[in-house]
Design a protein around this motif. Structure first.
Motif, PDB file in Angstrom:
ATOM      1  N   HIS A  22       6.101   7.144   7.669  1.00  0.00           N
ATOM      2  CA  HIS A  22       6.116   5.769   7.163  1.00  0.00           C
ATOM      3  C   HIS A  22       4.715   5.180   6.986  1.00  0.00           C
ATOM      4  CE1 HIS A  22      10.411   5.365   8.986  1.00  0.00           C
ATOM      5  NE2 HIS A  22      10.440   5.847   7.761  1.00  0.00           N
ATOM      6  N   LEU A  23       3.683   5.913   7.371  1.00  0.00           N
ATOM      7  CA  LEU A  23       2.327   5.383   7.250  1.00  0.00           C
ATOM      8  C   LEU A  23       1.941   5.222   5.784  1.00  0.00           C
ATOM      9  CD1 LEU A  23       0.427   7.426   9.997  1.00  0.00           C
ATOM     10  CD2 LEU A  23       1.011   4.999  10.069  1.00  0.00           C
ATOM     11  N   SER A  24       1.208   4.156   5.506  1.00  0.00           N
ATOM     12  CA  SER A  24       0.736   3.920   4.145  1.00  0.00           C
ATOM     13  C   SER A  24      -0.386   4.895   3.792  1.00  0.00           C
ATOM     14  CB  SER A  24       0.211   2.488   4.015  1.00  0.00           C
ATOM     15  OG  SER A  24      -0.964   2.322   4.808  1.00  0.00           O
ATOM     16  N   ILE A  25      -0.651   5.053   2.521  1.00  0.00           N
ATOM     17  CA  ILE A  25      -1.725   5.947   2.090  1.00  0.00           C
ATOM     18  C   ILE A  25      -3.082   5.508   2.642  1.00  0.00           C
ATOM     19  CG2 ILE A  25      -3.010   6.791   0.078  1.00  0.00           C
ATOM     20  CD1 ILE A  25      -0.341   6.886  -1.421  1.00  0.00           C
ATOM     21  N   PRO A  26      -3.436   4.193   2.609  1.00  0.00           N
ATOM     22  CA  PRO A  26      -4.714   3.799   3.220  1.00  0.00           C
ATOM     23  C   PRO A  26      -4.805   4.174   4.701  1.00  0.00           C
ATOM     24  CG  PRO A  26      -3.936   2.058   1.795  1.00  0.00           C
ATOM     25  CD  PRO A  26      -2.819   3.052   1.890  1.00  0.00           C
ATOM     26  N   SER A  27      -3.710   4.015   5.443  1.00  0.00           N
ATOM     27  CA  SER A  27      -3.720   4.388   6.859  1.00  0.00           C
ATOM     28  C   SER A  27      -3.894   5.892   7.025  1.00  0.00           C
ATOM     29  CB  SER A  27      -2.420   3.941   7.540  1.00  0.00           C
ATOM     30  OG  SER A  27      -2.353   2.535   7.608  1.00  0.00           O
ATOM     31  N   LEU A  28      -3.203   6.686   6.196  1.00  0.00           N
ATOM     32  CA  LEU A  28      -3.341   8.138   6.271  1.00  0.00           C
ATOM     33  C   LEU A  28      -4.774   8.568   5.970  1.00  0.00           C
ATOM     34  CD1 LEU A  28      -0.062   9.313   4.480  1.00  0.00           C
ATOM     35  CD2 LEU A  28      -0.580   9.481   6.927  1.00  0.00           C
ATOM     36  N   LEU A  29      -5.405   7.910   4.996  1.00  0.00           N
ATOM     37  CA  LEU A  29      -6.773   8.272   4.631  1.00  0.00           C
ATOM     38  C   LEU A  29      -7.764   7.912   5.742  1.00  0.00           C
ATOM     39  CD1 LEU A  29      -6.825   7.247   0.854  1.00  0.00           C
ATOM     40  CD2 LEU A  29      -6.814   9.560   1.804  1.00  0.00           C
ATOM     41  N   ILE A  30      -7.605   6.745   6.321  1.00  0.00           N
ATOM     42  CA  ILE A  30      -8.513   6.328   7.394  1.00  0.00           C
ATOM     43  C   ILE A  30      -8.326   7.213   8.625  1.00  0.00           C
ATOM     44  CG2 ILE A  30      -9.082   4.473   9.021  1.00  0.00           C
ATOM     45  CD1 ILE A  30      -8.250   2.503   6.759  1.00  0.00           C
ATOM     46  N   LEU A  31      -7.078   7.347   9.066  1.00  0.00           N
ATOM     47  CA  LEU A  31      -6.803   8.125  10.272  1.00  0.00           C
ATOM     48  C   LEU A  31      -7.069   9.611  10.054  1.00  0.00           C
ATOM     49  CD1 LEU A  31      -3.529   6.331  11.403  1.00  0.00           C
ATOM     50  CD2 LEU A  31      -5.796   6.135  12.450  1.00  0.00           C
ATOM     51  N   GLY A  32      -6.834  10.092   8.842  1.00  0.00           N
ATOM     52  CA  GLY A  32      -7.127  11.483   8.527  1.00  0.00           C
ATOM     53  C   GLY A  32      -8.621  11.751   8.509  1.00  0.00           C
ATOM     54  N   PHE A  33      -9.387  10.816   7.956  1.00  0.00           N
ATOM     55  CA  PHE A  33     -10.847  10.954   7.976  1.00  0.00           C
ATOM     56  C   PHE A  33     -11.347  11.044   9.411  1.00  0.00           C
ATOM     57  CE2 PHE A  33     -15.033   9.133   8.497  1.00  0.00           C
ATOM     58  CZ  PHE A  33     -15.793   9.756   7.515  1.00  0.00           C
ATOM     59  N   LEU A  34     -10.847  10.156  10.274  1.00  0.00           N
ATOM     60  CA  LEU A  34     -11.284  10.156  11.672  1.00  0.00           C
ATOM     61  C   LEU A  34     -10.941  11.474  12.351  1.00  0.00           C
ATOM     62  CD1 LEU A  34     -10.278   6.529  12.730  1.00  0.00           C
ATOM     63  CD2 LEU A  34     -12.591   7.398  12.299  1.00  0.00           C
ATOM     64  N   ALA A  35      -9.724  11.968  12.151  1.00  0.00           N
ATOM     65  CA  ALA A  35      -9.325  13.224  12.794  1.00  0.00           C
ATOM     66  C   ALA A  35     -10.189  14.384  12.318  1.00  0.00           C
ATOM     67  CB  ALA A  35      -7.847  13.516  12.516  1.00  0.00           C
ATOM     68  N   GLY A  36     -10.465  14.454  11.009  1.00  0.00           N
ATOM     69  CA  GLY A  36     -11.329  15.510  10.495  1.00  0.00           C
ATOM     70  C   GLY A  36     -12.721  15.440  11.112  1.00  0.00           C
ATOM     71  N   ALA A  37     -13.250  14.218  11.239  1.00  0.00           N
ATOM     72  CA  ALA A  37     -14.566  14.037  11.851  1.00  0.00           C
ATOM     73  C   ALA A  37     -14.537  14.388  13.331  1.00  0.00           C
ATOM     74  CB  ALA A  37     -15.034  12.594  11.648  1.00  0.00           C
TER      75      ALA A  37
END
Length: 262
Positions: A22-37
């Motif tokens: 249910h996460l929005s695309i902006p949330s996925l992008l922010i949280l995904g960026f953090l996890a990758g980092a």
């Protein structure tokens, strides 16, 4: 109790998958960026620990590096992040339970893959290349690790990817088991340390170390692509089948039986 039973863990994992879907695309992008980092930072720490260790230490040196690598997944789970390899278990188990659609699984994986990649290469570029933390004195070790990964043939990279994400998703599974921070950290630490010490391939970790070698001019993006495909598919099987499907078939959990504690 401070611990969920295995059947309760399966229900928590399903609820986590539903929440992620249910996460929005902006949330996925922010949280995904953090996890990758975060994962890239754990790998960077690993390289800095093992780089100057005496050769006669042998595999013990690798174990020391593996022991610090889990900081990445600890940050992802406790501070918050969307990590592709973990989502290769939580989204499929929710799909097996008919709580999310197949489209939701693919949507999550697509955006999280993209965001993890951006976060990983940001660390590789800014910390690894511009600050020289994977070059200079660290270049030989960084390139040796990257070369070992890209020179594995498709079958070996695929099977290695299965082994990796079997352990990584078991780390996430054990994090779901505990209801306190210390228990979550210990639950995650050892399976992740094991996959690194063994040398299995993790698609997001590779998003850091291989581009780091590319930025240093030691290989090309064309060298990386076959590795990405093989390890991605292996990680998907390791997480989705060996953890998600296995425990779903074993327990047949109900989505509503336990509230996710993450």
């Amino acid at each position: 109790m401070s611990l969920h039973s295995p059947k309760e863990i399966a229900a928590v994992a399903i609820q986590s998958g539903v929440t992620k879907s249910h996460l929005s695309i902006p949330s996925l992008l922010i949280l995904g960026f953090l996890a990758g980092a975060f994962i890239a930072t754990g790998f960077l720490l690993d390289i800095h620990v093992i780089n100057q260790l005496p050769a006669e230490w042998g595999s013990f040196g690798g174990l020391l590096g593996a022991a610090v690598f889990p900081v990445g997944i600890i940050l992802t789970v406790l501070a918050g992040g969307e990590l592709l390899t973990g989502n290769m278990m939580t989204l499929p188990i929710a799909w097996f339970a008919r709580q999310v659609s197949g489209y939701s699984v693919l949507r999550n994986w697509f955006w999280v893959t993209l965001a993890n990649f951006i976060g990983s290469i940001a660390v590789a570029w800014f910390f690894g290349h511009l600050l020289g933390m994977t070059e200079g004195d660290y270049l030989k070790k960084s390139v040796a690790i990257a070369n070992a990964k890209v020179h594995a043939d498709f079958m070996h990279a695929f099977i290695s990817g299965i082994g990796c994400n079997w352990l990584v998703c078991l780390a996430t599974w054990l994090a779901f088991a505990s209801k306190d921070v210390v228990g979550k950290i210990f639950g995650m630490w050892f399976p992740v340390m094991a996959f690194v010490a063994i040398g299995f391939q993790h698609v997001v970790a590779n998003m850091f170390i291989i581009p780091a070698a590319i930025f240093a001019g030691q290989m090309s993006w064309a060298d990386y692509l076959p590795n990405f495909v093989a390890v991605f598919l292996g990680n998907a099987v390791g997480g989705g089948v060996f953890v998600g499907l296995a425990y779903y078939l074993a327990w047949r959990p109900q989505n509503e039986s336990v509230t996710a504690s993450r």
